[in-house]
Design a protein around this motif. Structure first.
Motif, PDB file in Angstrom:
ATOM      1  N   SER A  35       9.850 -24.347 -31.136  1.00 43.79           N
ATOM      2  CA  SER A  35       9.207 -23.690 -31.230  1.00 43.79           C
ATOM      3  C   SER A  35       9.506 -22.554 -33.286  1.00 43.79           C
ATOM      4  O   SER A  35      11.342 -22.435 -32.554  1.00 43.79           O
ATOM      5  N   CYS A  39       4.538 -17.109 -36.177  1.00 48.26           N
ATOM      6  CA  CYS A  39       3.145 -17.772 -36.372  1.00 48.26           C
ATOM      7  C   CYS A  39       3.395 -18.288 -37.950  1.00 48.26           C
ATOM      8  O   CYS A  39       3.154 -16.979 -38.617  1.00 48.26           O
ATOM      9  N   ILE A  46       7.057 -14.391 -33.026  1.00 51.28           N
ATOM     10  CA  ILE A  46       6.331 -14.706 -31.782  1.00 51.28           C
ATOM     11  C   ILE A  46       7.709 -14.388 -30.679  1.00 51.28           C
ATOM     12  O   ILE A  46       8.614 -14.578 -30.733  1.00 51.28           O
ATOM     13  N   ARG A  50       7.633 -16.326 -25.316  1.00 54.98           N
ATOM     14  CA  ARG A  50       6.442 -17.144 -25.053  1.00 54.98           C
ATOM     15  C   ARG A  50       7.239 -17.687 -25.840  1.00 54.98           C
ATOM     16  O   ARG A  50       7.121 -19.427 -25.903  1.00 54.98           O
ATOM     17  N   ARG A  51       8.062 -17.849 -27.311  1.00 57.19           N
ATOM     18  CA  ARG A  51       9.196 -19.455 -26.610  1.00 57.19           C
ATOM     19  C   ARG A  51       9.495 -19.848 -25.344  1.00 57.19           C
ATOM     20  O   ARG A  51       9.700 -22.026 -26.517  1.00 57.19           O
ATOM     21  N   VAL A  57       5.936 -23.726 -29.283  1.00 53.68           N
ATOM     22  CA  VAL A  57       4.818 -23.354 -30.121  1.00 53.68           C
ATOM     23  C   VAL A  57       5.081 -22.716 -30.735  1.00 53.68           C
ATOM     24  O   VAL A  57       5.959 -22.836 -31.620  1.00 53.68           O
ATOM     25  N   CYS A  60       1.347 -17.311 -32.701  1.00 54.00           N
ATOM     26  CA  CYS A  60       1.138 -16.038 -31.506  1.00 54.00           C
ATOM     27  C   CYS A  60      -0.141 -15.885 -30.605  1.00 54.00           C
ATOM     28  O   CYS A  60      -0.900 -16.299 -30.291  1.00 54.00           O
ATOM     29  N   VAL A  61       0.056 -14.975 -29.246  1.00 56.07           N
ATOM     30  CA  VAL A  61      -0.860 -15.003 -28.589  1.00 56.07           C
ATOM     31  C   VAL A  61      -2.232 -15.140 -29.435  1.00 56.07           C
ATOM     32  O   VAL A  61      -3.108 -15.725 -28.711  1.00 56.07           O
ATOM     33  N   GLN A  64      -3.350 -17.867 -31.094  1.00 54.60           N
ATOM     34  CA  GLN A  64      -4.074 -18.636 -30.169  1.00 54.60           C
ATOM     35  C   GLN A  64      -5.052 -18.261 -29.650  1.00 54.60           C
ATOM     36  O   GLN A  64      -5.937 -19.663 -29.755  1.00 54.60           O
TER      37      GLN A  64
END
Length: 88
Positions: A35, A39, A46, A50-51, A57, A60-61, A64
């Protein structure tokens, strides 16, 4: 009960095939590898959670979610066509 020239269970086979293809397409789109810490689109950090939750990944949210909206906006093409178009 099948109608016309279709064999019994043909509709279910088509549904199963469509579902399998969709699952495979989704699996191919999953990120792989290590990851990123930031971002690749906006350079925002990030979060570590989340990673860890999504290996590989890269966004970032927020980025995405935007990419997901763009992909679903294009829709999908039914390459099999409708039954009516196949009978013509």
């Amino acid at each position: 009960m099948a109608v016309g020239w279709a064999k019994d269970g043909a509709v279910q086979e088509q549904i199963d095939s469509t579902v399998e293809e969709s699952v495979e397409r989704a699996r191919r789109q999953l990120p792989t590898g290590e990851s990123l810490s930031h971002c690749e689109a906006c350079d925002a950090e990030i979060p570590p959670g989340r990673r860890e939750a999504i290996p590989g990944v890269r966004l970032c949210v927020i980025c995405q979610e935007e990419r997901d909206r763009e992909q679903t906006a294009h829709g999908h093409y039914n390459r099999r066509g409708s039954k009516d178009s196949q009978l013509r």
